[in-house]
Design a protein around this motif. Sequence first.
Motif, PDB file in Angstrom:
ATOM      1  N   ALA A   1     -15.688  57.674  38.083  1.00 44.28           N
ATOM      2  CA  ALA A   1     -15.391  58.821  39.111  1.00 44.28           C
ATOM      3  C   ALA A   1     -14.215  58.448  39.830  1.00 44.28           C
ATOM      4  O   ALA A   1     -13.239  59.057  40.170  1.00 44.28           O
ATOM      5  CB  ALA A   1     -16.685  59.227  39.922  1.00 44.28           C
ATOM      6  N   SER A   2     -14.166  57.055  40.448  1.00 43.51           N
ATOM      7  CA  SER A   2     -13.176  56.608  41.190  1.00 43.51           C
ATOM      8  C   SER A   2     -11.707  56.672  40.365  1.00 43.51           C
ATOM      9  O   SER A   2     -10.814  56.895  40.919  1.00 43.51           O
ATOM     10  CB  SER A   2     -13.506  55.340  41.789  1.00 43.51           C
ATOM     11  N   THR A   3     -11.878  56.095  39.111  1.00 41.38           N
ATOM     12  CA  THR A   3     -10.652  55.846  38.358  1.00 41.38           C
ATOM     13  C   THR A   3     -10.025  57.404  38.224  1.00 41.38           C
ATOM     14  O   THR A   3      -8.782  57.473  38.542  1.00 41.38           O
ATOM     15  CB  THR A   3     -10.873  55.357  37.051  1.00 41.38           C
ATOM     16  N   LEU A   4     -11.001  58.468  37.851  1.00 42.33           N
ATOM     17  CA  LEU A   4     -10.316  59.776  37.879  1.00 42.33           C
ATOM     18  C   LEU A   4      -9.846  60.196  38.838  1.00 42.33           C
ATOM     19  O   LEU A   4      -8.790  61.026  38.953  1.00 42.33           O
ATOM     20  CB  LEU A   4     -11.465  60.564  37.429  1.00 42.33           C
ATOM     21  N   ALA A   5     -10.403  59.911  39.981  1.00 41.80           N
ATOM     22  CA  ALA A   5      -9.966  60.334  41.363  1.00 41.80           C
ATOM     23  C   ALA A   5      -8.433  59.975  41.828  1.00 41.80           C
ATOM     24  O   ALA A   5      -7.813  60.545  42.451  1.00 41.80           O
ATOM     25  CB  ALA A   5     -11.013  60.293  42.398  1.00 41.80           C
ATOM     26  N   ILE A   6      -8.402  58.404  41.496  1.00 36.84           N
ATOM     27  CA  ILE A   6      -7.149  58.059  41.917  1.00 36.84           C
ATOM     28  C   ILE A   6      -5.997  57.866  41.109  1.00 36.84           C
ATOM     29  O   ILE A   6      -4.748  57.786  41.358  1.00 36.84           O
ATOM     30  CB  ILE A   6      -7.290  56.544  42.699  1.00 36.84           C
ATOM     31  N   ALA A   7      -6.316  58.024  39.661  1.00 38.16           N
ATOM     32  CA  ALA A   7      -5.155  58.060  38.744  1.00 38.16           C
ATOM     33  C   ALA A   7      -4.100  58.940  38.946  1.00 38.16           C
ATOM     34  O   ALA A   7      -3.133  58.511  38.998  1.00 38.16           O
ATOM     35  CB  ALA A   7      -5.938  58.347  37.307  1.00 38.16           C
ATOM     36  N   PRO A   8      -4.370  60.205  39.266  1.00 40.96           N
ATOM     37  CA  PRO A   8      -3.093  61.307  39.020  1.00 40.96           C
ATOM     38  C   PRO A   8      -2.291  60.814  40.297  1.00 40.96           C
ATOM     39  O   PRO A   8      -0.968  60.683  40.228  1.00 40.96           O
ATOM     40  CB  PRO A   8      -3.648  62.516  39.455  1.00 40.96           C
TER      41      PRO A   8
END
Lengths: 290, 274
Positions: free
Chosen positions: B245-252
């Motif tokens: 979830a964290s990776t998806l939240a910060i990637a963009p």
Amino acid sequence: MATENTRGLARLMLAPSVVLLLVWMVVPLAMTLWFSFQNYNLLNPANVSWAGLFNYQYFYTDPAFFQSIWNTLLIVGGVLLITVVGGIAIALMLDQPMWGQGIVRIMIISPFFVMPPVAALIWKNMIMHPGYGVLADINRALGFQPVDWFAQYPLFSIIIIVAWQWLPFATLILLTALQSLDGEQVEAAEMDGAGAFSRFVYLTLPHLARAVTVVILIQTIFLLGVYAEILVTTNGGPGYASTNLPFLIYRTALLGYDVGGASAGGIIAVILANVVAIFLMRAVGKNLDK
Amino acid sequence: MARAVSNRRKTIATIVAWLVALIIFFPILYTVLTSLKTEPEAIQGFSLVPSFTLESYVTVHTQRDYFKPFMNSVVLSLGSTLLALLVAVPAAWSMAFSPTRRTKDILLWMLSTKMMPAVAVLVPIYLIFRDFGLLDTRIGLTIMLTLINLPIVVWMLYTYFREIPGEILEAARMDGASLWGEIVYVLTPMAVPGIASTMLLNIILAWNEAFWTIRLTTTNAAPLTAFITSFSSPQGLFWAKLSAASTLAIAPILIMGWFSQKQLVRGLTFGAVK
């Protein structure tokens, strides 16, 4: 030069921003001020009465109050110290010729773009967790007992997390300033036999003064309001060990439903922010005028 | 000789810099790696080699409905940015091109609104939102984020617009351009890069705002900041899921940030450092 017509148009273009910000600043603040003199609890909203200075007195005598102010200042001071000193060191490092500088830069600035709850949860669970965290793994590998960071050093742990988020900001700004340093000046100093240390003290540091000022000013604005990092890690505890002023006010307002008390706290927060702002503006004003 | 020395120096600088960079970047790197592990694997102790499973991503998406907060984040950050630009462009424009004696005071005053601690107005804003039915709505939060970032947007646009030389305007006027023509054909093309940078920075700030977005939402309008905060009380094995979830939240935003380093310095220092 400008005609009446264009001047009127200019005012008209400026008006929406000014009006919006004025309303945004005055209305809620006036409400906070009004509530701070009222007995007003959300659990008993029918029973609102004038309280005089009772809320302030109540907030002032709360043992958590002074601790929260002290914690607020410790967070601001601790993070500023780490980010300014660390930022200068890393900026100097990045200014050297090296291989893969672009990638190094990208890695170093990345933490700034991580949203606060994610940053705090990553540190809490993956790095500082006493059972599964990387630091615990390292401790065990070296034969030490793992440290329970958030129980033993709650405020320090939060300072580390927040400093990690702001170090890139300080680095980036200081690096930008460093790169505008006059190379010829440095060369001249070198020819005159100035060592690396005195070049740093007499040339680089004064050149960076303005950027350091800007870093301190802007970071202070944000650091006075640290909130999400505390919410997801320690929730202010143990006890009030990691409660700062914003967190105390949030607790009074939305957990204690005490509108009057929280508003008094809010007014105190405004005063604190203003004292810091005036103090900073004065201390650094000269620097910014250059 | 000198060449050998400088090469050695470069090697040392490279090693030190990579070491420091890897330490700073490590928490992010480790999160991405953990997101590719299975749950038991994630708590097995330190390991940099995941099994490259995507199961956590699937779980986050199906069990916790990741898509909704993600869309909320997109709508809120884009919406508040566009709204702020709509209000700020004319303001910055007028202050840059027809400044008055009070322009500097107005700018400083706008900046000073940023210094008001958010928490000081938490109670009134909460009550206003409650009474107007704005709690947990995208509209309410969009307005909130617009107001918070408006001073920065005005400032940043102002510093960009001020760099557009006034002589060009005069030349256009001499050539008989109307005010409208002046704006459309001369100024706009020169202002676009500044507006784009401002937009980029504002999207990043709005995406990561973590006070109002957490306090004024519950489920319907909750963006990623609030969604991730709900992970703070763990149930069972959740390290890999949290990481996904964290990776998806910060990637963009991370990727956007990498491309906007220069603008970032300028925007966040209100043009004081370029």
